[in-house]
Design a protein around this motif. Structure first.
Motif, PDB file in Angstrom:
ATOM      1  N   GLN A  69     -10.459  -6.860   3.609  1.00  0.00           N
ATOM      2  CA  GLN A  69     -11.241  -7.619   4.580  1.00  0.00           C
ATOM      3  C   GLN A  69     -12.656  -7.065   4.510  1.00  0.00           C
ATOM      4  OE1 GLN A  69      -9.613  -7.334   8.535  1.00  0.00           O
ATOM      5  NE2 GLN A  69     -11.282  -8.462   9.494  1.00  0.00           N
ATOM      6  N   GLY A  70     -13.659  -7.938   4.581  1.00  0.00           N
ATOM      7  CA  GLY A  70     -15.028  -7.444   4.552  1.00  0.00           C
ATOM      8  C   GLY A  70     -16.009  -8.519   4.143  1.00  0.00           C
ATOM      9  N   TYR A  71     -17.290  -8.176   4.251  1.00  0.00           N
ATOM     10  CA  TYR A  71     -18.354  -9.141   3.989  1.00  0.00           C
ATOM     11  C   TYR A  71     -18.286  -9.690   2.564  1.00  0.00           C
ATOM     12  CZ  TYR A  71     -20.517  -7.409   8.322  1.00  0.00           C
ATOM     13  OH  TYR A  71     -20.768  -7.068   9.626  1.00  0.00           O
ATOM     14  N   TYR A  72     -17.722  -8.924   1.628  1.00  0.00           N
ATOM     15  CA  TYR A  72     -17.600  -9.415   0.256  1.00  0.00           C
ATOM     16  C   TYR A  72     -16.840 -10.742   0.225  1.00  0.00           C
ATOM     17  CZ  TYR A  72     -16.411  -9.605  -4.700  1.00  0.00           C
ATOM     18  OH  TYR A  72     -16.253 -10.005  -6.000  1.00  0.00           O
ATOM     19  N   PHE A  73     -15.838 -10.869   1.070  1.00  0.00           N
ATOM     20  CA  PHE A  73     -15.030 -12.092   1.108  1.00  0.00           C
ATOM     21  C   PHE A  73     -15.534 -13.078   2.145  1.00  0.00           C
ATOM     22  CE2 PHE A  73     -12.262  -8.641  -0.253  1.00  0.00           C
ATOM     23  CZ  PHE A  73     -11.862  -9.124  -1.483  1.00  0.00           C
ATOM     24  N   GLY A  74     -16.218 -12.591   3.130  1.00  0.00           N
ATOM     25  CA  GLY A  74     -16.736 -13.483   4.164  1.00  0.00           C
ATOM     26  C   GLY A  74     -16.988 -12.762   5.459  1.00  0.00           C
ATOM     27  N   ARG A  75     -18.064 -13.159   6.122  1.00  0.00           N
ATOM     28  CA  ARG A  75     -18.379 -12.633   7.442  1.00  0.00           C
ATOM     29  C   ARG A  75     -17.570 -13.397   8.480  1.00  0.00           C
ATOM     30  NH1 ARG A  75     -23.465  -9.593   8.049  1.00  0.00           N
ATOM     31  NH2 ARG A  75     -24.034  -9.050   5.933  1.00  0.00           N
TER      32      ARG A  75
END
Ligand code: C2E
Ligand code: MG
Ligand code: MG
Ligand code: MG
Length: 280
Positions: A253-259
């Motif tokens: 989970q994280g900004y790499y995949f989406g905010r």
């Protein structure tokens, strides 16, 4: 000393306590107004199942659209609200809203909801969860409740009993921010968890700090031997993704995949699911 000051002391403290009480009442009034005016909203952040290369679910993250202050993140108001006990009605709203929205998603993925320790220890929690499931029609196994280690500090019968009652409803329990509290590995054995979320501070530092990488790897190993999925929080780069993947984390989970996004944007994402996932 107080006795010596007599009435002087009394008069000195009285307005102060009065002000505190008034601030608390004002917050209560504001909060109820904000709830009534629809100023609270849940944003949703994807949780990616690395092996399947798919969004496994979304975490619901509370936002307050304050009329003057704009979008207020939970870190700024949840601690205040927790001190008043008002976290209980607000937390109930979060559970209901998350269940309602997730029940309308086009796929049967999970929704994760954060519970505050105060909310966890409140009497009506199990009933609130059960009611939210019944009213929304959401399948219980699609609801995941995230609790932190601080909940377990009061290692009493009520904590264990609440966890068991929740699991009997069919919902899942995730240990959030693992490694930041008074972590004890025995918690994982004595309490019924379904998932471990490794705190984002370890993920952030693991490329520069061998100890952080070692912690991520050990928790992933532990999860594997206990048969529990492990989620790495705060994945922001492709390098971090590769590292947590190599460490054996099952989810990310994280900004790499989406905010975290408002619910209307989520429906579009879900419609074009495969295109949004960037697992290396
Ligand atoms: P949390 O449950 O650990 O949620 C993850 C937080 O990390 C979220 O912050 C999320 O926006 C942020 N995050 C996600 N990916 C990244 C990343 O790649 N980089 C960085 N720097 N941050 C990332 P948010 O939404 O501000 O929430 C903060 C905390 O507030 C949550 O931490 C949770 O403890 C609490 N919270 C949020 N919503 C609720 C709620 O409905 N009820 C309760 N009781 N607590 C909530
Ligand atoms: Mg969480
Ligand atoms: Mg967390
Ligand atoms: Mg956190």
């Amino acid at each position: 000393h107080a006795k010596a000051d007599g009435r002087g002391t009394f008069r000195f403290f009285e307005p102060d306590m009065d002000a505190q009480l008034q601030a608390r009442r004002a917050l209560e009034v504001n909060l109820r107004k904000a709830m009534g005016a629809g100023e609270f909203e849940l944003f949703y952040q994807p949780q990616i199942n690395i092996g399947a290369n798919e969004i496994g679910g979304y975490e619901a993250l509370l936002r307050w659209h304050h009329p003057e202050r704009g979008l207020v993140p939970p870190g700024e108001f949840i601690p205040v609200i927790e001190n008043t006990g008002l976290i209980v009605p607000l937390g109930d709203w979060v559970i209901e809203q998350a269940c309602r929205e997730a029940a309308g998603w086009p796929r049967n993925i999970h929704v994760a909801v954060n519970l505050s320790p105060v909310q966890f220890r409140s009497r009506g929690l199990v009933q609130s969860v059960s009611r939210a499931l019944a009213e929304s029609g959401l399948a219980p196994e699609r609801l995941e409740l995230e609790i932190t280690e601080s909940v377990l500090l009061q290692d009493n019968e009520m904590t264990v009993s609440t966890l068991h009652q929740l699991r009997r409803l069919g919902v899942r329990i995730a240990m959030d921010d693992f490694g930041t509290g008074y972590s004890s590995l025995s918690y994982l054995r004595s309490f019924p968890f379904d998932k471990i979320k490794i705190d984002q501070s370890f993920v952030r530092e693991m490329s520069q700090r061998a100890d952080c990488l070692a912690i991520v790897q050990s928790v992933a190993n532990l999860g594997r031997s206990l048969g529990m999925p492990t989620v790495a929080e705060g994945v922001e780069t492709e390098d971090q993704l590769r590292q947590i993947q190599a460490a054996g984390c099952t989810d990310a989970q994280g900004y790499y995949f989406g905010r975290p996004k408002p619910p209307q944007e989520l429906v579009h994402t879900l419609a074009a699911l495969k295109h949004t996932v960037k697992v290396a």
